[in-house]
Motif scaffolding. Structure first.
Motif, PDB file in Angstrom:
ATOM      1  N   SER A   1     -46.915 -75.924   4.871  1.00 46.63           N
ATOM      2  CA  SER A   1     -46.843 -74.464   4.772  1.00 46.63           C
ATOM      3  C   SER A   1     -45.548 -74.013   4.111  1.00 46.63           C
ATOM      4  O   SER A   1     -45.539 -73.024   3.355  1.00 46.63           O
ATOM      5  CB  SER A   1     -46.952 -73.847   6.164  1.00 46.63           C
ATOM      6  OG  SER A   1     -48.213 -74.091   6.730  1.00 46.63           O
TER       7      SER A   1
ATOM      8  N   GLU B   1     -52.906 -76.002   7.180  1.00 51.55           N
ATOM      9  CA  GLU B   1     -52.620 -77.375   6.768  1.00 51.55           C
ATOM     10  C   GLU B   1     -53.801 -78.278   7.118  1.00 51.55           C
ATOM     11  O   GLU B   1     -54.361 -78.195   8.222  1.00 51.55           O
ATOM     12  CB  GLU B   1     -51.346 -77.880   7.454  1.00 51.55           C
ATOM     13  CG  GLU B   1     -50.091 -77.169   6.969  1.00 51.55           C
ATOM     14  CD  GLU B   1     -48.833 -77.660   7.665  1.00 51.55           C
ATOM     15  OE1 GLU B   1     -47.736 -77.411   7.143  1.00 51.55           O
ATOM     16  OE2 GLU B   1     -48.942 -78.291   8.731  1.00 51.55           O
TER      17      GLU B   1
ATOM     18  N   ARG C   1     -55.124 -66.621   5.544  1.00 51.27           N
ATOM     19  CA  ARG C   1     -54.290 -67.562   6.304  1.00 51.27           C
ATOM     20  C   ARG C   1     -54.543 -68.961   5.748  1.00 51.27           C
ATOM     21  O   ARG C   1     -55.688 -69.368   5.532  1.00 51.27           O
ATOM     22  CB  ARG C   1     -54.625 -67.507   7.796  1.00 51.27           C
ATOM     23  CG  ARG C   1     -54.495 -66.114   8.387  1.00 51.27           C
ATOM     24  CD  ARG C   1     -54.523 -66.125   9.899  1.00 51.27           C
ATOM     25  NE  ARG C   1     -55.703 -66.782  10.435  1.00 51.27           N
ATOM     26  CZ  ARG C   1     -55.925 -67.004  11.732  1.00 51.27           C
ATOM     27  NH1 ARG C   1     -55.017 -66.621  12.612  1.00 51.27           N
ATOM     28  NH2 ARG C   1     -57.023 -67.585  12.146  1.00 51.27           N
ATOM     29  N   PHE C   2     -53.471 -69.698   5.545  1.00 50.51           N
ATOM     30  CA  PHE C   2     -53.562 -71.013   4.927  1.00 50.51           C
ATOM     31  C   PHE C   2     -53.274 -72.083   5.969  1.00 50.51           C
ATOM     32  O   PHE C   2     -52.235 -72.077   6.628  1.00 50.51           O
ATOM     33  CB  PHE C   2     -52.598 -71.088   3.743  1.00 50.51           C
ATOM     34  CG  PHE C   2     -52.886 -70.019   2.719  1.00 50.51           C
ATOM     35  CD1 PHE C   2     -54.010 -70.102   1.919  1.00 50.51           C
ATOM     36  CD2 PHE C   2     -52.071 -68.901   2.602  1.00 50.51           C
ATOM     37  CE1 PHE C   2     -54.310 -69.111   0.999  1.00 50.51           C
ATOM     38  CE2 PHE C   2     -52.356 -67.901   1.695  1.00 50.51           C
ATOM     39  CZ  PHE C   2     -53.478 -68.005   0.889  1.00 50.51           C
TER      40      PHE C   2
ATOM     41  N   VAL D   1     -54.476 -70.934  -3.928  1.00 54.30           N
ATOM     42  CA  VAL D   1     -53.763 -70.124  -2.940  1.00 54.30           C
ATOM     43  C   VAL D   1     -53.297 -68.792  -3.524  1.00 54.30           C
ATOM     44  O   VAL D   1     -53.495 -67.724  -2.922  1.00 54.30           O
ATOM     45  CB  VAL D   1     -52.587 -70.931  -2.357  1.00 54.30           C
ATOM     46  CG1 VAL D   1     -51.666 -70.024  -1.548  1.00 54.30           C
ATOM     47  CG2 VAL D   1     -53.101 -72.082  -1.505  1.00 54.30           C
TER      48      VAL D   1
ATOM     49  N   VAL E   1     -56.127 -76.036   3.126  1.00 54.28           N
ATOM     50  CA  VAL E   1     -55.522 -76.391   1.847  1.00 54.28           C
ATOM     51  C   VAL E   1     -55.354 -77.908   1.749  1.00 54.28           C
ATOM     52  O   VAL E   1     -54.723 -78.537   2.608  1.00 54.28           O
ATOM     53  CB  VAL E   1     -54.152 -75.700   1.681  1.00 54.28           C
ATOM     54  CG1 VAL E   1     -53.547 -76.041   0.323  1.00 54.28           C
ATOM     55  CG2 VAL E   1     -54.298 -74.185   1.834  1.00 54.28           C
TER      56      VAL E   1
ATOM     57  N   ASP F   1     -55.349 -76.521  -3.641  1.00 50.09           N
ATOM     58  CA  ASP F   1     -54.047 -75.880  -3.439  1.00 50.09           C
ATOM     59  C   ASP F   1     -53.696 -74.922  -4.581  1.00 50.09           C
ATOM     60  O   ASP F   1     -52.909 -73.991  -4.395  1.00 50.09           O
ATOM     61  CB  ASP F   1     -52.936 -76.909  -3.225  1.00 50.09           C
ATOM     62  CG  ASP F   1     -52.830 -77.928  -4.346  1.00 50.09           C
ATOM     63  OD1 ASP F   1     -53.870 -78.421  -4.805  1.00 50.09           O
ATOM     64  OD2 ASP F   1     -51.689 -78.236  -4.747  1.00 50.09           O
TER      65      ASP F   1
ATOM     66  N   ASN G   1     -59.664 -67.795   6.471  1.00 53.93           N
ATOM     67  CA  ASN G   1     -58.982 -69.078   6.650  1.00 53.93           C
ATOM     68  C   ASN G   1     -59.263 -70.012   5.482  1.00 53.93           C
ATOM     69  O   ASN G   1     -60.427 -70.234   5.129  1.00 53.93           O
ATOM     70  CB  ASN G   1     -59.454 -69.761   7.942  1.00 53.93           C
ATOM     71  CG  ASN G   1     -58.827 -69.151   9.175  1.00 53.93           C
ATOM     72  OD1 ASN G   1     -57.887 -68.350   9.091  1.00 53.93           O
ATOM     73  ND2 ASN G   1     -59.333 -69.526  10.337  1.00 53.93           N
ATOM     74  N   THR G   2     -58.208 -70.578   4.914  1.00 49.60           N
ATOM     75  CA  THR G   2     -58.322 -71.542   3.823  1.00 49.60           C
ATOM     76  C   THR G   2     -57.670 -72.843   4.239  1.00 49.60           C
ATOM     77  O   THR G   2     -56.470 -72.881   4.538  1.00 49.60           O
ATOM     78  CB  THR G   2     -57.624 -71.012   2.552  1.00 49.60           C
ATOM     79  OG1 THR G   2     -58.216 -69.769   2.166  1.00 49.60           O
ATOM     80  CG2 THR G   2     -57.742 -72.008   1.409  1.00 49.60           C
TER      81      THR G   2
ATOM     82  N   ASP H   1     -62.446 -71.452   1.201  1.00 48.91           N
ATOM     83  CA  ASP H   1     -61.513 -72.463   0.693  1.00 48.91           C
ATOM     84  C   ASP H   1     -61.176 -72.300  -0.779  1.00 48.91           C
ATOM     85  O   ASP H   1     -60.292 -73.012  -1.286  1.00 48.91           O
ATOM     86  CB  ASP H   1     -62.067 -73.862   0.951  1.00 48.91           C
ATOM     87  CG  ASP H   1     -62.050 -74.219   2.431  1.00 48.91           C
ATOM     88  OD1 ASP H   1     -61.170 -73.703   3.145  1.00 48.91           O
ATOM     89  OD2 ASP H   1     -62.912 -75.000   2.877  1.00 48.91           O
TER      90      ASP H   1
ATOM     91  N   LEU I   1     -46.047 -74.012   0.442  1.00 52.53           N
ATOM     92  CA  LEU I   1     -46.873 -72.893  -0.001  1.00 52.53           C
ATOM     93  C   LEU I   1     -46.091 -71.586   0.028  1.00 52.53           C
ATOM     94  O   LEU I   1     -46.191 -70.765  -0.895  1.00 52.53           O
ATOM     95  CB  LEU I   1     -48.107 -72.767   0.887  1.00 52.53           C
ATOM     96  CG  LEU I   1     -49.191 -73.824   0.744  1.00 52.53           C
ATOM     97  CD1 LEU I   1     -50.359 -73.495   1.674  1.00 52.53           C
ATOM     98  CD2 LEU I   1     -49.689 -73.929  -0.694  1.00 52.53           C
TER      99      LEU I   1
ATOM    100  N   PHE J   1     -49.753 -68.545   7.966  1.00 55.16           N
ATOM    101  CA  PHE J   1     -49.740 -69.990   7.769  1.00 55.16           C
ATOM    102  C   PHE J   1     -49.958 -70.673   9.114  1.00 55.16           C
ATOM    103  O   PHE J   1     -49.284 -70.353  10.095  1.00 55.16           O
ATOM    104  CB  PHE J   1     -48.404 -70.457   7.177  1.00 55.16           C
ATOM    105  CG  PHE J   1     -48.081 -69.859   5.837  1.00 55.16           C
ATOM    106  CD1 PHE J   1     -48.546 -70.437   4.674  1.00 55.16           C
ATOM    107  CD2 PHE J   1     -47.323 -68.692   5.744  1.00 55.16           C
ATOM    108  CE1 PHE J   1     -48.251 -69.885   3.425  1.00 55.16           C
ATOM    109  CE2 PHE J   1     -47.023 -68.122   4.525  1.00 55.16           C
ATOM    110  CZ  PHE J   1     -47.487 -68.723   3.360  1.00 55.16           C
TER     111      PHE J   1
END
Length: 372
Positions: free
Chosen positions: A245, A227, A224-225, A209, A200, A206, A197-198, A159, A248, A284
């Protein structure tokens, strides 16, 4: 307040399973489709509800502290039970298995389970894709053994790269350097391509990123971000904490030339973008603002053997009881799984706006119980 949310068995699902056991259908009617035409393809198996992190979006410390919060070990499916159920799921169309938790690497001898699952074959004799999601805390010491046992890939939750932010988010004072060491060990063992995986959250991480994208450029790692989602009801989720997304992507596009990519397969959760200079790709996962329920092909098996058909579900079919108490054979288990999937109509993310706000007592399955 009781932290652990255990789903009850929905009476409709119980009646459906009973009907399936009495009116078993011949094998070979795969793939199995639900009421919306979605095939059963992926199976996510939670091997433990325990975790050594206390991330606020999953297991906030104010709710997950002290003793008695987690299932007794006797309630967990053993490795033979997991493998048997996984084999039945494969006979019903599953072609990809992901091990999750809690933190799956906390399950003792998990590499032995990996080896057992790696022996599974589809009706056509092909191996099943076998992956695992981890917080990375134990990955450095486990990566080589997991690869040797037959694991294909890993996904690591990460994260933040800033150590202070990372320690604050995992709320276990765990250093980010150790997770990065685990990622390096996984790559060295051949567990690639590797995904990071993050989750956000606005005002929390945030700002991390861009650093994550820079760090993993020119590597086999795909950041990969995700939600921030309202899984379970223990974290006080609010829509204003979600960073869409699209926002971002707009931020990142100011510094990186990004080109859209076609999905690798139907049902893929992430929208994919690649660096125009060939430096890799990013993804995303937009369950909140761009729901992908229409292609969702994932079933979930909890650590105590409940089949849950949605990440945001409230109920589960107790397959452990069929195994241990009813002594069901594989044909009966297959009929119960088929009947459950065929009755499935879940599409929570598409209906989120019409749902009442969740809370810790609303019965939704907790993320640590069923995996992400």
């Amino acid at each position: 307040m009781k932290a652990r949310v255990i789903p009850l068995v929905d009476e409709r699902m119980r009646r459906m399973a009973a009907h399936a056991l009495l009116h078993d259908e011949p094998a070979g009617s795969v793939p199995v489709h639900d009421t919306l035409g979605r095939p059963l393809h992926d199976l996510r198996i939670s091997v433990t509800d325990r975790c050594n992190f206390r991330c606020g979006y999953c297991m906030p410390r104010e709710l997950f502290a002290g003793q008695g919060l987690f299932m007794p070990r006797s309630e967990l499916l053993d490795f033979d039970e997991i493998t048997r159920l996984a084999s039945v799921f494969v006979s019903q169309g599953v072609r990809k298995i992901r091990l999750t938790g809690g933190e799956p690497l906390l399950r003792r001898d998990v590499e032995r389970l990996v080896g057992m699952l790696a022996m599974l074959r589809t009706p056509a004799g092909e191996p099943v894709e076998l992956t695992l999601t981890t917080n990375g805390s134990l990955l450095a010491r486990k990566a080589a053994a997991l690869k040797a046992a037959g694991l294909h890939r890993v996904t690591v939750s990460l994260d933040a790269l800033d150590d202070a932010v990372f320690r604050r988010m995992n709320d276990a004072d765990f250093p980010v350097a150790e997770v990065l060491r685990g990622i390096d060990a996984a790559l060295a063992a051949g567990l690639s391509p590797l995904k990071v995986n993050t989750v956000v959250q606005r005002g929390v991480n945030d700002h991390e990123v861009e650093a994550i994208v820079r760090h993993f450029r020119h590597t086999p790692v795909v950041p990969r971000f995700i939600e921030y989602m309202d899984v379970g009801g223990s974290h006080g989720w609010r829509m204003d904490q979600v960073v869409p997304s699209a926002e971002l992507l707009q931020r990142l596009a100011r510094r990186h030339a990004l080109l859209p990519m076609e999905p690798a397969r139907k049902g893929e959760t992430a929208s994919r973008w690649r660096h125009a200079d060939g430096a890799g790709e990013i993804g995303f996962i937009s369950s909140v603002t761009q729901a992908f329920c229409g292609d969702c092909n994932r079933a979930r098996l909890s650590a105590d053997g409940r089949l849950v058909t949605c990440l945001f579900g409230r109920h589960g079919l107790d397959l452990r009881a069929l195994l241990r108490e009813a002594g069901a054979g594989d044909a009966q288990l297959g009929a119960a799984i088929r009947g459950t999937w065929r009755a499935r109509s879940d599409r929570y993310s598409e209906q989120r706006g019409s749902q009442p706000p969740g809370d810790a007592g609303d019965g939704r399955v907790a993320m640590h119980y069923i995996g992400g």
